[in-house]
Write an enzyme that holds these catalytic residues in place. Structure first.
Site: not given
Length: 544
Positions: A372-374
């Protein structure tokens, strides 16, 4: 429109995109005053208002034309899937659809080397992904039998499917669209309908009857005061960030100048840098919390003194982070709405029915949070490190903490707070210092993003976080637990003997009973219970 923001950007040294973002957050305050005055009898006005303001931010201010179109595709796709797919696969289809779309944009951002100073679509898309996947699970829960649901699922289940306009009003709710906080569909519906204030409405009616000259209010008192206090706090953090961040940031820890400092100076400098790295998150999350409160979101009831409480839109608890006694408190206080999403939409959902969440649930949650963050390696390095820190913290709480508490104290959920003995206070102070130092150390890769820079920075502070974690794990797993267990058992027995002697002396002094032998003296229930609790915990640890 960029020309309007250039003078401020040049004066502060920030990028134009960052100034635009702050403008959107601040402009939401007066807009919130308009939003809350729209009639409850016409909820479509509020939906249309939110949609219009959000597209004003995305298209006219931030100029994210393609990004706005992409988000519309995610919204439309989720609306179609949740309505048409009636099976248990539906929430997972939405999850794959939205997370897959987000990952594609993360990959594009990474390969284009887009920096933090540039505002692009992945930020709002991260918030939207939480909304869409949560909505899918809420709709699915609305189709299940009520007895199958837990408390949160029951409260958030969606039974009446929304219209497309209402759904877009929810997904494009303007105060939290760009950086959060995310809210559930039922929270949005309660805000629009006014049912969020049912408890306050009853209280206002009672006051109106008691004092006829006081008019009834739908929205509880104190909203503006709390909202603008949040705004001033956010601006103060923003000012601190602009003033001090150039001199205190993690990127300086890979410079030769930093490496030339003494080892203690480097470690202390890292702690200061860690605080100012967090300051920008404090600023934007506090500003958007205040803007959300200005629209009426976040009311959570009344305090003991009778004042109103507006904690429902909070995304960060700053004091709990900066003075966290352990990692659990710290993580629970950081990006709180994301923690709720991960717990309710991942951690619980991957656990087989009838079983407790275990390693697989934790691993799935960790992977989801990381993706989700990358895709930057620094995210995964930080999460991996904090997984070991969390394990160390659990071991310390299980084995070390009982030693600094009274021997007959049983740490149950319904137990009163433990007495603040000198040993307990020292334990708490050391816990806070160690936790915050771990946080600053572990966050370095999260901000530097690359493997090379992360390892250079850690090397410059002598890998102190790894030494502490590895040393603690070696101690606990190589006999330390057994040693502490023996110490605690001796403490319990000594405390038991002491209580028995006191009881015998009291009986003899009062003359109310004939003293028994020490072997016949009864063990006091709290001591026996403490011993049983300790043995049970240690036995469970050995079995696992």
């Amino acid at each position: 429109m960029d020309s309007l923001f250039e003078p401020v950007a040049n004066a502060t040294g920030a990028s134009i995109d960052q100034i635009k973002l702050i403008f959107c957050l601040l402009f939401s305050y007066p807009l919130g005053s308009v939003y809350i005055r729209l009639p409850l009898s016409r909820p479509e006005f509020k939906h249309i208002f939110s949609i219009g303001i959000t597209f004003f931010y995305l298209v006219l201010v931030l100029q994210l034309y393609g990004g706005a179109l992409q988000l519309l595709c995610s919204i439309a796709g989720t609306y179609y899937l949740t309505q048409k797919v009636q099976t248990s696969r539906m929430p997972w289809l939405v999850f794959i659809f939205t997370m897959g779309h987000l990952m594609i944009n993360h990959i594009i951002r990474t390969f284009l080397a887009v920096g933090y100073e540039t505002v692009e679509i992945t930020g709002p898309q991260m918030v939207l992904t939480m909304k869409l996947t949560t909505f899918a699970w809420n709709v699915y829960d609305g189709r299940r039998a009520a007895e199958e649901l837990d408390k949160w699922q029951t409260a958030q289940r969606v039974v009446d499917y929304p219209s497309m306009l209402e759904f877009m009003g929810y997904t494009l709710y303007f105060p939290g669209f760009l950086v959060g906080p995310f809210l559930t569909f039922n929270e949005y519906r309660a805000l629009v309908s006014g049912s969020l204030y049912n408890a306050a409405e009853k209280r206002e009616e009672d006051e109106s009857r008691a004092l006829a000259n006081i008019p009834r209010r739908l929205v509880p008192r104190g909203r503006k005061r709390v909202a603008f206090r949040k705004m001033f706090i956010g601006l103060a953090f923003l000012g601190a960030y602009v003033t001090f961040y150039p001199e205190f940031n993690f990127h300086l820890t890979i410079d030769d100048v930093f490496e030339a400092k003494g080892w203690l100076a480097r470690i202390l400098f890292l702690q200061v840098c860690g605080f100012f790295e967090r300051v920008k998150y404090y600023a934007v999350w506090t500003l958007t919390e205040g803007a959300s409160i200005q629209t009426g979101l976040g009311f959570t009831g009344y305090t003991k003194t009778g004042g109103t409480s507006w904690e429902g839109a909070a995304n960060v608890n700053i004091m709990n982070i900066e003075f966290a006694p352990n990692l659990k408190v710290l993580l629970d206080s950081w990006n709180m709405k994301t923690n709720v999403w991960l717990r309710e939409c991942v951690y619980k959902r991957v656990t087989p029915k009838g079983k407790k969440p275990g390693f697989r649930s934790s691993l799935a949650t960790f992977a989801t949070s990381a993706f989700w963050h990358g895709i930057a390696p620094g995210y995964y390095i930080s999460f991996f490190f904090f997984a070991f820190v969390q394990t160390t913290g659990r071991l310390a709480r299980t084995y070390l903490r009982p030693v600094v508490l009274p021997a007959n104290y049983v740490p149950r959920r319904d137990a009163p707070p433990p007495p603040q003995t000198t040993a307990k206070q020292i334990y708490d102070y050391l816990g806070t210092i160690i936790t915050v130092s771990f946080m600053n150390y572990g966050a370095v890769p999260f901000m530097l993003l690359t493997i090379d820079d992360s390892f250079v920075a850690w090397n410059n502070v002598m890998w102190y976080g790894h030494f502490l974690v590895v040393g603690a794990l070696v101690f606990f797993y190589c006999g330390g637990c057994i040693i502490i267990q023996e110490i605690q058992e001796v403490r319990l027995k000594e405390a038991g003997f002491k209580k028995q002697r006191e009881e015998l002396n009291r009986l003899v002094t009062s003359g109310s009973a004939t003293p028994t032998t020490q072997s016949e003296a009864p063990t006091l229930p709290p001591l026996d219970e403490a011993m049983q609790e300790l043995k049970k915990e240690l036995r469970d640890k050995k079995e696992s």
